[in-house]
Design an enzyme around this catalytic site. Structure first.
Site, mmCIF file in Angstrom:
data_model
loop_
_atom_site.group_PDB
_atom_site.id
_atom_site.type_symbol
_atom_site.label_atom_id
_atom_site.label_comp_id
_atom_site.label_asym_id
_atom_site.label_seq_id
_atom_site.Cartn_x
_atom_site.Cartn_y
_atom_site.Cartn_z
ATOM 1 N N HIS A 144 0.894 -1.433 0.286
ATOM 2 C CA HIS A 144 -0.036 0.078 0.127
ATOM 3 C C HIS A 144 0.590 1.179 -0.121
ATOM 4 O O HIS A 144 0.276 2.341 -0.752
ATOM 5 C CB HIS A 144 -0.534 -0.073 1.518
ATOM 6 C CG HIS A 144 -2.113 1.293 1.632
ATOM 7 N ND1 HIS A 144 -3.173 1.243 1.792
ATOM 8 C CD2 HIS A 144 -1.634 2.360 1.453
ATOM 9 C CE1 HIS A 144 -3.671 2.343 1.160
ATOM 10 N NE2 HIS A 144 -2.766 3.055 1.590
ATOM 11 N N GLU A 145 1.549 1.262 0.846
ATOM 12 C CA GLU A 145 2.767 2.466 0.672
ATOM 13 C C GLU A 145 3.380 2.573 0.161
ATOM 14 O O GLU A 145 3.753 3.797 0.002
ATOM 15 C CB GLU A 145 3.118 2.993 2.099
ATOM 16 C CG GLU A 145 2.772 2.562 3.639
ATOM 17 C CD GLU A 145 1.585 3.986 4.081
ATOM 18 O OE1 GLU A 145 1.633 5.101 3.070
ATOM 19 O OE2 GLU A 145 0.865 3.498 3.821
ATOM 20 N N HIS B 173 1.715 4.561 -2.697
ATOM 21 C CA HIS B 173 1.540 6.174 -2.825
ATOM 22 C C HIS B 173 2.907 6.838 -3.373
ATOM 23 O O HIS B 173 3.206 7.447 -4.060
ATOM 24 C CB HIS B 173 1.805 6.332 -1.371
ATOM 25 C CG HIS B 173 0.777 6.356 -0.814
ATOM 26 N ND1 HIS B 173 -0.689 6.961 -1.223
ATOM 27 C CD2 HIS B 173 -0.275 5.297 0.285
ATOM 28 C CE1 HIS B 173 -1.525 7.212 -0.708
ATOM 29 N NE2 HIS B 173 -1.699 6.383 0.982
ATOM 30 N N HIS C 145 3.996 6.740 -6.958
ATOM 31 C CA HIS C 145 2.243 8.085 -7.816
ATOM 32 C C HIS C 145 3.750 9.137 -7.589
ATOM 33 O O HIS C 145 3.986 10.775 -8.053
ATOM 34 C CB HIS C 145 1.246 8.924 -6.292
ATOM 35 C CG HIS C 145 0.959 9.389 -7.444
ATOM 36 N ND1 HIS C 145 -0.747 9.675 -6.226
ATOM 37 C CD2 HIS C 145 0.420 9.724 -8.039
ATOM 38 C CE1 HIS C 145 -1.148 10.695 -7.144
ATOM 39 N NE2 HIS C 145 -1.630 10.278 -7.834
#
Length: 732
Positions: free
Chosen positions: A520-521, A524, A527
């Site tokens: 998940h992290e 980010h 991105h």
């Protein structure tokens, strides 16, 4: 006449003394700045912070100096006698304050991840200093009139990132209150200062309360049910926290504590759960409610000053959701699907618990392990601290495996290199190379070069995965520097988590949830890494809250794709892949009793919305706040002893200490987007470069340069997000 002359001479003397003192102070300050490593150009690649040279007392003088630098840059803009243009006003503003952003990014990284007493002390001065300067900029009418002139005269003529930058800058001023009359503008500045102080107080109190809530254990028998590694961690945590007892259980940031799934001792389970829910409600040493109600009232007043009904309406204006009606319509759709499932699943767990209890007679319990097991009796209902325990047993019976069976296959290093990096290589063509020459703020961190398919460097990636007393709870991503072609700046991205570090020489083994947190992290991080924007203001994760969680939640989908899973899920001793039968059991169980995770999220989301839909006069007192929480959950159908909010009001850092006020719904909203995108990948080739490059080009690289719904539709082909896909993915 003589007397007057005497007074003049005294005054002159005082002035001379003052000037001499000021000169000496200025000279000392200049010397301090010259020796301040934060004010020097870093000699490390891509202007990476040199933590080997930065000292705790460097931050305050460096930030003061950087504020003065940007203040001078803005004065140069406002003093410009030429007609305001995009170049001499908006672009000049975009290019100002580089040092301040760089230094403050480093400082706030440590505030969250390594808040030493020295950093906490500096924060007390830096936060109001930064707030005052932000007010100074946003309420500088001479400056705003130039911005407004450019917006009124050039907006329709500009294109691409120039047009988007002008829009974002102009709206940042108007949303802050630049169009308010003078008296309201003054009050808005006061509110901003008060809020900054209160949010800092909340942020300071929360980790202290978490440490205070630590549950101390004297007898190893009380830890029955834990693995040897978990017991060793409890011992290590006790030693690092002062050794009040041989063992301790550290409270995590969420309401439910993962360790409850393993603890046989019911009394200890109850102690742990109560320590969690009461950490900041005033029943112990800490009480955040007085801070919270002040924050809520000030936010409500701020919204009214701006002409909005409540803070939620004010906050949602620039999001995908747009307004509270859309958010509540979305939530009610989720609640309607969730409620019958949650009731059925709670009933199933309770029935299972009763069967387990009835298997043991009182004599058998007393004769065997009464000191450790202590089950509920038939006249006692299932309690929230029992749910994880019996759910885990029920899951093990149904799927013939437990979380401890799979942990040996989730070695943190393998998850990172053979899972996360492998998937990024397959999908986006990225490669990662560890560096040993980049200093970090903690010895356990690692740094990697991020290389594109053609070998060109894209970014630096920092990993900070292990918990420590100076780190706040949770997991997050941010940047020391963002990508910007205008600034010729590569992104310096970091991920932070709170995993328990294994003893020296042993691998750190993760649960499946922790494995997904890493994926998940890193979503980010991608991105930020893959951003390809001209302007710093628009790059990377500079998107609305209900979009920013999409890339991270989507990246979780790669964790369970067979090719990726088999590449990283290998036994830490033998390097053998997880057996097919075990893998199928684990992945097949992912939606087992899935109502819980949806319900705790919905409850927290509704609390957030309720608090931020109040007018100033409707905000309850600190004493009334607990009852207000119950009332809100009851009215919306989510008051459930078995499924409490993921974060209760008093320790809901996302909304009181972070940037998610009236925005926690974003996790569910963006999960819909993520599921829609994952479905597209699955249909067109989940690990194919063609699809990955398309996603990278249309979404990950775009930052906030285009309308977010447009870029979502451009990639998926959907005119609007499909919410039913989320319910299906969650087994609803």
């Amino acid at each position: 006449m003589k007397q007057n002359l005497k007074n003049v001479m005294i005054a002159v003397g005082l002035v001379c003394t003052a000037l001499t003192g000021q000169a000496q102070t200025s000279k000392a300050h200049s010397a301090q700045i010259v020796s301040n490593s934060l004010m020097k150009q870093s000699t490390l690649p891509f202007n990476a912070p040199d933590f080997s040279k930065i000292k705790g007392n460097d931050y305050l003088p460096a930030i003061r100096t950087a504020i003065d630098e940007q203040r001078a840059e803005i004065k140069k803009i406002t003093d410009n006698k030429q007609k305001p243009t995009f170049t001499n006003t908006i672009l000049a503003y975009e290019r100002s304050g580089k040092n301040l952003e760089r230094i403050s990014n480093i400082f706030y990284a440590l505030v969250s991840a390594d808040k030493t007493p020295e950093i906490e002390k500096a924060q007390g001065t830096i936060v109001p200093l930064m707030t005052d300067f932000e007010n100074e900029i946003k309420f500088n009418q001479k400056f705003f009139q130039r911005v407004k002139y450019v917006y009124d005269h050039e907006y329709t003529k500009l294109t691409g990132e120039d047009k988007k930058l002008l829009e974002v800058v102009y709206k940042s001023f108007t949303h802050a209150g630049a169009l308010l009359p003078k008296e309201k503008m003054a009050r808005m500045q006061e509110i901003n200062k008060e809020l900054a102080t209160l949010q800092q107080e909340f942020g300071d109190m929360l980790p202290k309360a978490g440490n205070e809530a630590t549950v101390w254990v004297n007898d190893i028998k009380e830890l029955s049910g834990l693995s040897e590694a978990d017991i060793a961690q409890c011992k290590k945590d006790a030693e690092s926290r002062g050794g009040k007892a041989p063992y301790c259980i550290v409270i995590t940031n969420t309401t439910q504590q993962p360790i409850l799934a393993s603890l046989d001792n019911r009394n200890l389970r109850e102690r742990v759960y109560n320590a969690s829910i009461h950490r900041t409600d005033g029943t112990g040493a800490y009480n955040t409610f007085p801070i919270i109600v002040k924050i809520a009232r000030l936010r409500a007043e701020k919204a009214q000053l701006m002409g909005y009904k409540n803070y939620a309406s004010y906050s949602l204006e620039n999001t995908m959701a747009k307004n509270t009606d859309n958010v509540y319509a979305f939530l009610r759709q989720m609640i309607e699907a969730y409620q019958p499932k949650s009731e059925a699943q709670t009933k199933a767990i309770e029935e299972y618990m009763n069967k387990q209890v009835n298997k043991l007679t009182g004599e058998q319990v007393n004769a065997s392990n009464s000191s450790t097991y202590q089950p509920v009796n038939s006249s006692t209902s299932l309690q929230p601290y029992d749910r994880f325990y019996y759910s885990a047993k029920m899951k093990k019976d149904q799927y013939s495996f437990s979380d401890d069976d799979v942990k040996p296959y989730f070695n943190l290093d393998s998850v990172l290199v053979n899972g996360i990096f492998y998937a990024a290589h397959r999908v986006y063509g990225l490669s990662f190379r560890e560096r040993k020459d980049i200093p970090t703020y903690n010895k356990d961190m690692k740094v990697f070069d991020v290389l594109d398919a053609d070998g060109k460097q894209l970014a630096l990636f920092y990993c900070d995965y292990f918990r420590r007393p100076t780190k706040r709870g949770g997991a997050w991503m941010s940047a020391f520097l963002k990508q910007s072609s205008d600034r010729n700046q590569k992104p310096l991205i970091y991920n932070v988590c709170n995993f328990a570090k294994a003893p020296e020489g042993q691998p750190t083994l993760l649960t499946w949830d922790e494995t997904q947190t890493m994926f998940h992290e890193f979503g980010h991080a991608l991105h930020g890494m893959l951003s390809n924007c001209k302007y710093n203001t628009l790059s990377g994760t500079a998107v609305s809250r209900d979009f920013v969680e999409m890339p991270s939640q989507f990246n979780e989908s790669f964790a369970s794709i067979p090719e990726v899973f088999n590449h990283y899920a290998r036994h830490y001793k033998t390097n053998e892949p997880m057996p097919d039968t075990l893998r199928e059991k684990m992945l097949g169980s992912l939606n087992f009793l899935s109502a819980y995770s949806l319900g705790e999220n919905l409850a927290a989301t509704c609390l957030d919305m309720a608090w931020h839909c109040l007018s100033p006069s409707e905000v309850p007192t600190a004493q009334e706040a607990p009852e207000f929480e119950k009332k809100v959950l009851l009215e919306i159908g989510l008051l459930n002893n078995q499924i409490p909010p993921r974060y209760s009001t008093s320790y809901f850092n996302h909304i009181w200490g972070g940037g998610y006020a009236a925005g926690y719904y974003s996790y569910l909203w963006s999960e819909v987007l993520a599921v829609n995108i994952a479905d597209y990948f699955a249909e067109h080739g989940a690990l194919t470069r063609k699809v990955g490059d398309d996603f990278r080009q249309k979404i990950l690289s775009r930052g906030n340069t285009r309308d977010l719904m447009t870029i979502f539709s451009d990639f998926t082909g959907l005119k609007a997000p499909n919410t039913k896909a989320l319910l299906k993915a969650r087994g609803m």
